[in-house]
Design a protein around this motif. Structure first.
Motif, PDB file in Angstrom:
ATOM      1  N   ALA A 229      -4.945  26.100  -1.754  1.00  0.00           N
ATOM      2  CA  ALA A 229      -6.066  25.858  -2.482  1.00  0.00           C
ATOM      3  C   ALA A 229      -6.238  26.885  -3.336  1.00  0.00           C
ATOM      4  CB  ALA A 229      -7.318  26.074  -1.241  1.00  0.00           C
ATOM      5  N   ASP A 230      -6.403  26.612  -4.664  1.00  0.00           N
ATOM      6  CA  ASP A 230      -6.512  27.688  -5.686  1.00  0.00           C
ATOM      7  C   ASP A 230      -7.690  28.270  -5.726  1.00  0.00           C
ATOM      8  OD1 ASP A 230      -6.771  28.884  -8.456  1.00  0.00           O
ATOM      9  OD2 ASP A 230      -5.145  28.042  -8.765  1.00  0.00           O
ATOM     10  N   PRO A 231      -7.641  29.938  -5.370  1.00  0.00           N
ATOM     11  CA  PRO A 231      -8.942  30.575  -5.145  1.00  0.00           C
ATOM     12  C   PRO A 231      -9.840  30.825  -6.452  1.00  0.00           C
ATOM     13  CG  PRO A 231      -7.184  32.019  -5.385  1.00  0.00           C
ATOM     14  CD  PRO A 231      -6.434  30.741  -5.494  1.00  0.00           C
TER      15      PRO A 231
ATOM     16  N   ASN B  65       2.313  22.962  -4.737  1.00  0.00           N
ATOM     17  CA  ASN B  65       2.634  22.396  -3.305  1.00  0.00           C
ATOM     18  C   ASN B  65       3.221  23.413  -2.412  1.00  0.00           C
ATOM     19  OD1 ASN B  65       4.454  20.841  -1.349  1.00  0.00           O
ATOM     20  ND2 ASN B  65       4.317  19.204  -2.813  1.00  0.00           N
ATOM     21  N   VAL B  66       2.804  23.358  -1.055  1.00  0.00           N
ATOM     22  CA  VAL B  66       3.175  24.489  -0.246  1.00  0.00           C
ATOM     23  C   VAL B  66       4.905  24.378  -0.011  1.00  0.00           C
ATOM     24  CG1 VAL B  66       3.172  24.861   2.334  1.00  0.00           C
ATOM     25  CG2 VAL B  66       1.150  24.213   1.261  1.00  0.00           C
TER      26      VAL B  66
ATOM     27  N   HIS C 234      -3.746  35.747   0.417  1.00  0.00           N
ATOM     28  CA  HIS C 234      -3.285  34.687   1.244  1.00  0.00           C
ATOM     29  C   HIS C 234      -3.961  33.685   1.043  1.00  0.00           C
ATOM     30  CE1 HIS C 234      -0.326  36.888   3.743  1.00  0.00           C
ATOM     31  NE2 HIS C 234      -1.052  38.013   3.479  1.00  0.00           N
ATOM     32  N   PRO C 235      -3.450  32.210   0.446  1.00  0.00           N
ATOM     33  CA  PRO C 235      -4.190  31.031   0.211  1.00  0.00           C
ATOM     34  C   PRO C 235      -4.336  30.315   1.257  1.00  0.00           C
ATOM     35  CG  PRO C 235      -1.639  30.959  -0.478  1.00  0.00           C
ATOM     36  CD  PRO C 235      -1.870  32.419   0.017  1.00  0.00           C
ATOM     37  N   LYS C 236      -5.365  29.459   1.106  1.00  0.00           N
ATOM     38  CA  LYS C 236      -5.720  28.430   2.364  1.00  0.00           C
ATOM     39  C   LYS C 236      -4.531  27.240   1.977  1.00  0.00           C
ATOM     40  CE  LYS C 236     -10.295  29.913   3.336  1.00  0.00           C
ATOM     41  NZ  LYS C 236     -11.703  29.765   3.175  1.00  0.00           N
ATOM     42  N   ARG C 237      -4.611  26.398   3.037  1.00  0.00           N
ATOM     43  CA  ARG C 237      -3.617  25.226   2.769  1.00  0.00           C
ATOM     44  C   ARG C 237      -4.696  23.796   2.655  1.00  0.00           C
ATOM     45  NH1 ARG C 237       2.153  26.096   5.190  1.00  0.00           N
ATOM     46  NH2 ARG C 237       2.519  28.169   4.688  1.00  0.00           N
ATOM     47  N   ASP C 238      -4.368  22.965   2.023  1.00  0.00           N
ATOM     48  CA  ASP C 238      -5.274  21.680   1.894  1.00  0.00           C
ATOM     49  C   ASP C 238      -4.479  20.475   2.184  1.00  0.00           C
ATOM     50  OD1 ASP C 238      -7.835  23.196   1.727  1.00  0.00           O
ATOM     51  OD2 ASP C 238      -7.538  22.771  -0.477  1.00  0.00           O
TER      52      ASP C 238
END
Length: 642
Positions: free
Chosen positions: A154-156, A540-541, A585-589
């Motif tokens: 998720a782009d902050p 992409n993760v 630290h980014p979140k993941r969607d």
């Protein structure tokens, strides 16, 4: 620094500037390429990526994307063995560099046409270089009905640096890095990155294999020259070594002569392009001679007991086009060596210059209008130079003046002295913390003048409101922007983030510089520059791309500008610049395809007594399967009774 051969690029009405005297890229005029218009919307997806988010019209605003071709690290030229580089003819490459980790794909029993993929993305869709390749023909998937399109960071967005780096802000500190590489054992008949370059002598119109490979002497144990070090195709190198002198009179025209490196020496135009004979190599498709415009001749001078024109330095300049060597020239310098000299220090280098692509092959879409090395494609590679730029005087234009060496800060100067320190001397590597310092020695009176003088040769100034902010000149950095991604285009300001400055905060006020004679101390003089950079991963993760989110620079005053020695004694004072990187630290969607809409409208109570929900104008069936099964049983039972 990497050099490039001239391109067929005509630039008129161009803009050129320098940053603190450092070289910068030339911006082509409007009559060469259309300048990118200024866009005030957020910038998320870098050039070279594919949007995986449904319903996005402008790709720049797409925050769910996948990227490939990380080996394309130079804009405007072909990168060796990078098969996905659009500036290359990949059919000439026998092997390919790692193009970037691609999300695992499925092997369908029947794969659709590419035209259908454009309108009906089954992401991920195809298999590429995966272990499942071994099972092709044995196992395949008949139908993929999974709604999952992929897992993305998720782009902050771009948080304000003044808020991120304020006291009490909860931001994680840097993390480590993982690197991935592929090993290639295959041998091919064309040049590839890192190949040795076969070299031959011309003797009686025949090419004799007496050299083996083009050599570039390097330093061994004790710094002595080793002549067996081979030059590697596509890899520029520079070595310094010393050569011991045993008998200068006999060694002058052999060991210290330039002839051994250039006289009748040829290299293969293409690897394997010269036919092998019994004891020789004959021309088949042509060889490339090593040429020098003016070759000095080494000779022993008996009258002065010295060797004239002994080789001091030599640089090979190799011009190439993908897998073919086009030209090899030599730049050399010599010196006269006396009989009393016991050893001679020599410098050897090789530079590879790639021919640039034509004007017709350049575009904003390809991100290659300005020929330049990238620090990653698109995401930054850890340790590569952070991209830095300044804004032109006209704030309405959409381009920036990017510094060729990248974002820089002060260096330590000669012997650590600030008076010789350059504000562009140290290149800031991506995600690499940095601490640079120098000292300036002053007596008590000199420190007082340094503190209170209106015009001092060691100070510079910046206007803030109605006041002047004065600080040491080696702490100055004129670069105002950082490239968001490693392939940021100087012609598109939207791909850069502005460095916030504490000097432009509303709460900032210029402090008066004062000399406190009782304490022998200077108050109000900055002695430290702090640069703080926030970064994260997006995309992409399974193929993360490193990007910069925000940055801030702050000038700090130190209490150490106090003279503690006798008034006439010089005391060293320290001035420092620090660069710190903070990882968010980014979140993941998990991204899924939206459910299909109903193709016709129905009354709101058509499914009564089952529950329905409305969401954003679209009716989505929420019928529980247990209720549905009971209804089906009831209907069947009713028909049987009838």
């Amino acid at each position: 620094m990497k050099r490039f051969a001239p391109a067929l690029l005509v630039i008129s009405s161009s803009v050129e500037a320098s940053i603190d005297g450092a070289a910068s890229y030339v911006v082509p005029g409007n009559d060469t390429f259309n300048i990118v218009p200024i866009d005030t919307k957020p910038f998320f997806m870098p050039p070279g990526c594919v949007c995986k988010k449904s319903g996005v019209i402008n790709d720049k605003q797409c925050d769910q994307f996948d990227c490939v071709c990380k080996c394309d690290v130079t804009a405007g030229v072909c990168d060796l063995d990078c098969c996905c580089d659009e500036e290359c003819d990949s059919t000439l490459f026998g092997k390919c560099l790692d193009e970037g980790n691609i999300s695992p794909a499925v092997k369908m029993c029947s794969e659709g046409a590419s035209a259908l993929e454009d309108i009906n993305l089954q992401y991920p869709f195809r298999v590429s270089d995966s272990p499942e390749d071994q099972l092709h023909g044995l196992i395949c998937i008949e139908k993929d009905n999974s709604p999952v399109k992929g897992v993305f960071f998720a782009d902050p967005g771009y948080p304000r640096a003044t808020e991120v780096f304020s006291p009490g802000s909860k931001i994680a500190k840097p993390i480590g890095f993982n690197s991935y590489a592929k090993n290639f054992d295959e041998s091919y008949s064309t040049y590839h990155l890192g190949d040795k370059i076969p070299a031959y002598n011309l003797s009686n119109e025949q090419f004799v294999l007496t050299i083996g490979y083009l050599t570039l002497p390097s330093a061994g144990d004790g710094g002595r020259c080793i002549d067996s070090n081979a030059a590697l195709f596509g890899k520029s190198e520079s070595n310094t070594c010393s050569r011991r002198i045993r008998d200068l009179a006999t060694e002058c025209e052999s060991k210290f002569s330039i002839d051994r490196y250039v006289l009748d020496v040829f290299v293969e135009k293409e690897k394997g392009s010269m036919a092998l004979g019994a004891q020789e190599k004959r021309i088949r498709n042509g060889a490339v001679p090593i040429r020098i415009s003016k070759k000095p001749s080494s000779a022993w001078d008996e009258s002065s007991s010295s060797c004239t024109n002994a080789l001091k330095s030599l640089t090979y300049i190799v011009t190439y086009n993908q897998t073919t060597i086009l030209d090899v020239s030599v730049e050399a310098s010599t010196a006269d060596v006396s009989l009393a000299t016991k050893e001679l220090k020599q410098h050897f280098a090789i530079e590879f210059i790639h021919t640039e692509v034509k004007l017709s092959d350049r575009s904003h879409y390809k991100n290659n209008i300005i020929t330049r090395p990238r620090s990653g494609n698109p995401g930054y590679t850890p340790g590569k130079p952070t991209l830095g730029a300044i804004g032109p005087d006209d704030a309405s234009v959409s381009y920036l003046i990017a510094q060729k060496s990248g974002f820089t800060v002060m260096d330590t100067g000669a012997r650590g002295q600030c008076n010789s320190s350059s504000p562009i001397g140290s290149v800031v590597g991506f995600a690499k913390d940095m601490y640079v310092g120098c000292t300036h020695s002053m007596t008590s009176q000199e420190l007082e003048e340094f503190c209170t003088s209106e015009h001092h040769p060691m100070l510079t100034e910046q206007k803030i409101g109605n006041g002047l902010f004065v600080f040491p000149k080696w702490l100055e950095t004129k670069q105002e922007y950082l490239g968001i991604f490693g392939n940021a285009d100087p012609l598109d300001k939207q791909q850069w983030v502005k460095i916030e400055s504490s000097l432009k905060e509303n709460s900032f006020s210029v402090k008066s510089r004062r000399w406190l004679s009782v304490e022998n101390r200077c108050k109000g003089m900055p002695s430290k520059l702090r640069i703080e950079i926030l970064w994260t991963h997006v995309g992409n993760v399974e193929n993360p791309q490193a990007k910069i989110l925000s940055a801030k620079k702050t000038y700090d005053e130190s209490s150490l500008l106090r003279h503690a020695l006798m008034p006439n004694e010089k005391q060293p004072y320290a001035f420092t610049t620090t660069v710190s990187w903070t990882y968010l630290h980014p979140k993941r969607d998990i991204v899924k395809r939206p459910p299909p809409a109903l193709i016709f409208s129905v009354p709101y109570d058509v499914f009564y007594p089952f529950q329905m929900q409305r969401s954003a104008g679209r009716i989505r069936n929420q019928v529980k399967w247990t209720h549905l099964k009971h209804a089906m049983i009831l209907l069947i039972f009713t028909e049987v009774v009838r």
